[in-house]
Design a protein around this motif. Sequence first.
Motif: not given
Length: 509
Positions: A242-252, A426-429, A455-460, A464-465
């Motif tokens: 979800r954070l990558v969807v939000g724009g943080f491209e490298k997280v751990f 997998l980034n195909d909702p 459902e919320d993850y599908i929403n995310a 666009g991931l």
Amino acid sequence: MSDINDNTQSQLQDENKLIAQRIEKLDSIKARRNAYPNHVRRTHTATQLQSEFGEETKEDLVGINKSITIVGRVISRRGPFVTLQDESGTVQAYLGKALQKSNEDWAVLDLGDIIGCSGILAKSGKGQLYCEMFTDDDFIILNKTLRPLPDQWSGLADQEIKYRQRYVDLIVSAETRKTFSIRSKIISQIRSFLTERGFMEVETPMLQTIPGGASAKPFETHHNAMDIDMFLRIAPELYLKRLVVGGFEKVFEINRNFRNEGVSTRHNPEFTMLEWYQAYADYNDLMDLTEEMLRHLANSVLGSTTLTYADEEYDLAVPFERLSMLQAVLNYNEQFSVSDFATLEAAQNAAKSIGIEPKVTWGIGKLLCEVFEETVEEKLKGPIFITEYPAEISPLARRNDDNPEITDRFEFFISGREIGNGFSELNDPIDQAERFKSQVAEKDAGDDEAMFYDEDYINALEYGLPPTAGEGLGIDRLVMFFTNSQTIKDVILFPHMKPVSKNIEKEDN
């Protein structure tokens, strides 16, 4: 059996006598002063003294006339000398005969007591540094311990007590202290390795309304204020993406996960994982990064890329092998061929031939995985990446462009143990929603490790991931490998154990 009970009872009686004697000594301290003082401040640790003054001669130290204060636990006593142990190591202290007669704390000193010593740094004829004390005020017991320590040479002989009373194990075992020092350094180096490569460390919820990110049975709890059932997380994966969807491209995240499943030499219900996600990368990039990271950890923590585990030598400098799951099954099972996993019926027969009873819901991919786990996994010395996991058992992984029955996924093995799991995400909702539905069907059919529909993850995903790759790496199992530990309990400070039931008899009033 009666002899064992008699011996245990005798040991308890002896221990109770020693505790009673120590309580008497503690009472004598309380009668004349605060028994738990906190005014002594050390000037040097044992290692600092050795580093700064270890090369000085006995005569040099007389000329230097260095005043020091040391603190620590008494682990041995020989005449006027005591050996103190602090976190860094050991150092000696010396109290002359005249002071031994006048110092009241010395008269009640026992092994295990925590003391403070002030005086002049000296060196013995055998070349050992020690603190020489000159007045009664130079020696003080800071904590009069009531329970005697195990013998310093044999340590804790009972393995179960080592896990239940880790604090005692740490006192008496330098090897145990070394293991957890290595663990701390590994985690520290992982953080620096990833942050230096542009990854941001984040935190995600440990209490979740929908557990996801892995196939596992969760622990359940209830939130009173919101009056909702919740779960301890089994993985942070869906939140990190979800954070990558939000724009943080490298997280751990270095995270604690909880899975309500069996306990074994490689499983603990609460364990530590590293998970990281990188946008605009695929599973090949993750395998490359995993190799690089493990070599870095070995060099920075152990000083070598060559490790020994269970009497086997591993050279992490050599490129790690990469092998598909199907090819691994064929390599380790001469009786099988590609055709044995070409149709459902053939795969069912292959599984039955080695004692696996297929379930109705299992497809070819699941059957292949069962055969792999039964006949291959424990034989993988590694380090090796097993790739091309079936889509049927990979509900969060991206399908392979050339073969939609497999995914761009790998698991990483060392010494027959899975250490890591990574894949192109997998980034195909729409596809993800269908896979969640398949998982729900399996859960309804009785699989309590199947995933929930989130459902919320599908929403995310519908926002666009980016093309992304992610991996989870088991810290506990990695530390086992780095410290040559044969069970996961040896690398977890406080592993979960069944409670010891005690019959406590109430005293008559």
